[in-house]
Design a protein around this motif. Structure first.
Motif, PDB file in Angstrom:
ATOM      1  N   UNK A 302     -11.661  -2.266   3.589  1.00 32.23           N
ATOM      2  CA  UNK A 302     -11.283  -1.101   2.988  1.00 32.23           C
ATOM      3  C   UNK A 302     -10.121  -1.374   1.822  1.00 32.23           C
ATOM      4  N   UNK A 303      -9.261  -1.984   2.135  1.00 36.05           N
ATOM      5  CA  UNK A 303      -8.208  -2.302   1.160  1.00 36.05           C
ATOM      6  C   UNK A 303      -8.676  -2.947   0.034  1.00 36.05           C
ATOM      7  N   UNK A 304      -9.538  -3.719   0.202  1.00 38.70           N
ATOM      8  CA  UNK A 304     -10.159  -4.904  -0.653  1.00 38.70           C
ATOM      9  C   UNK A 304     -10.909  -4.012  -1.741  1.00 38.70           C
ATOM     10  N   UNK A 305     -11.847  -3.067  -1.208  1.00 37.23           N
ATOM     11  CA  UNK A 305     -12.806  -2.376  -1.783  1.00 37.23           C
ATOM     12  C   UNK A 305     -11.837  -1.246  -2.589  1.00 37.23           C
ATOM     13  N   UNK A 310     -10.852   0.548  -7.864  1.00 35.55           N
ATOM     14  CA  UNK A 310      -9.994   1.552  -8.336  1.00 35.55           C
ATOM     15  C   UNK A 310      -9.820   3.007  -7.592  1.00 35.55           C
ATOM     16  N   UNK A 311     -10.627   3.041  -6.602  1.00 35.79           N
ATOM     17  CA  UNK A 311     -10.515   4.153  -5.665  1.00 35.79           C
ATOM     18  C   UNK A 311      -9.531   3.865  -4.622  1.00 35.79           C
ATOM     19  N   UNK A 312      -9.215   5.091  -3.936  1.00 38.78           N
ATOM     20  CA  UNK A 312      -8.228   5.008  -3.161  1.00 38.78           C
ATOM     21  C   UNK A 312      -8.386   6.142  -2.081  1.00 38.78           C
ATOM     22  N   UNK A 313      -7.602   5.796  -0.713  1.00 41.82           N
ATOM     23  CA  UNK A 313      -7.742   6.725   0.386  1.00 41.82           C
ATOM     24  C   UNK A 313      -9.083   6.560   1.291  1.00 41.82           C
ATOM     25  N   UNK A 314      -9.835   5.506   1.351  1.00 43.59           N
ATOM     26  CA  UNK A 314     -11.062   5.390   1.704  1.00 43.59           C
ATOM     27  C   UNK A 314     -10.683   5.091   3.280  1.00 43.59           C
ATOM     28  N   UNK A 315      -9.643   4.506   3.742  1.00 38.03           N
ATOM     29  CA  UNK A 315      -9.487   4.276   5.395  1.00 38.03           C
ATOM     30  C   UNK A 315      -9.170   5.730   5.885  1.00 38.03           C
TER      31      UNK A 315
END
Length: 338
Positions: A302-305, A310-315
């Motif tokens: 998720x951090x690599x993605x 350029x998106x954030x807060x995935x986890x």
């Protein structure tokens, strides 16, 4: 093996139970249920990969083949196997025609092992939104492969927009060997110096249209806090899409890992002679088997993605999806009631 032509989901359940009684209690060691979604053109390689994964991780394999969605009459053909060509455990291959293809979960759900985690793998194009596919909604982990898309980088961004903890991608898994080699190389430099090494920047040579270099660059950026550029390589990259990685370090030093296309990699680092180690391209079954080793969210992915798109807060997103009914043959969609 028993083949059921033009059958029903209840008949498949009964046949599986009957074979289990005659074949013995082979389900006692099952760790999870692997649900595979594939088109007919890819079902053979999907079966081979699932068989290899089942040998490494005891699981029930359920393969849903969505065929001829536009067929006028819904139909289900099924193969029920115990200890057959799809591994030592239980396996069911279901070919679905017509509108039954849009309701694959109605056949798959009764076949799930009680209290066993579920992993769904799309060997082909996944749904644009996982919430529109019940096979993804009820799964604990969801495996896609952006490299199979017409535009892998666009597919990668789509996966980020639709991401929920538990998602992963085989384009990420293909970078495992590169990540391991780079981490050990930097550890070696740190050991020589006696202190931690700092990465100031990087360059990845390979296929810019491949999703794996994008995720590898995202991983390096998220871990090292620096920008990593991707440029076209001079040779034809393998399935991973990566030919070489060069990292610029503090103290004006540089390390490089370059694939030699003979199943190895040449490592160049300061004050040491070049060394060679194995860096083979891995088979699909090995990639799938690696992803079945863990059932918790893959935070490095998720951090690599995040860094790659350029998106954030995935986890921080909710891992539980609410099913959204979507009919590809129609024009409207509605949220199903829980």
């Amino acid at each position: 093996m028993t083949t059921l032509w033009d059958t029903t989901g209840s008949a498949v359940v009964k046949e599986l139970a009957a074979q289990r009684r005659t074949g013995g209690a082979v389900l006692s060691g099952v760790a999870l249920t692997l649900v595979v979604v594939a088109d007919e053109s890819r079902v053979t390689e999907a079966e081979e990969a699932a068989t290899h994964a089942a040998e490494m991780h005891p699981c029930r394999v359920l393969i849903a083949v969505r065929r001829q969605i536009d067929a006028p009459v819904p139909r289900l053909d099924a193969e029920v196997l115990i200890g057959g060509r799809l591994g030592p455990g239980e396996a069911v291959v279901m070919r679905m025609y017509g509108r039954l293809s849009l309701h694959a979960e109605s056949v798959v759900l009764p076949l799930l092992a009680a209290d066993a985690p579920v992993v769904t793998w799309w060997h082909g194009a996944p749904p644009e939104r996982m919430a529109t596919d019940a096979l993804g909604v009820f799964a604990d982990r969801r495996i896609t492969d952006s490299s199979l898309a017409d535009d892998p980088n666009a597919a990668l961004r789509l996966r980020a927009e639709d991401y929920a903890p538990g998602d992963t991608d085989l384009a990420w898994t293909r970078s495992t060997a590169w990540r391991a080699v780079l981490a050990s190389t930097l550890d070696s430099v740190s050991g020589r110096r006696g202190d931690a090494v700092q990465v100031r920047g990087g360059l990845i040579e390979g296929d810019p249209g491949n999703a794996t270099p994008e995720l590898l660059a995202g991983w390096l950026s998220s871990r090292c806090g620096c920008s990593v550029e991707i440029v076209a390589g001079s040779r034809r990259a393998g399935p991973s899409g990566v030919e070489a990685v060069t990292l610029r370090l503090d103290q004006d030093e540089e390390v490089q890992v370059r694939a030699d296309h003979r199943g190895g990699a040449i490592i160049s680092q300061p004050y040491r002679p070049d060394s060679t180690l194995a860096l083979p391209e891995r088979a699909l079954g090995d990639l799938l088997s690696e992803e079945l080793r863990r059932l918790d969210p893959d935070e490095p992915y998720s951090e690599a993605l995040e860094a790659a798109t350029g998106l954030s807060g995935l986890s921080d997103r909710d891992p539980v999806r609410e099913h959204v009914w979507f009919d590809p043959a129609g024009q409207e969609q509605e949220v199903s009631t829980p």
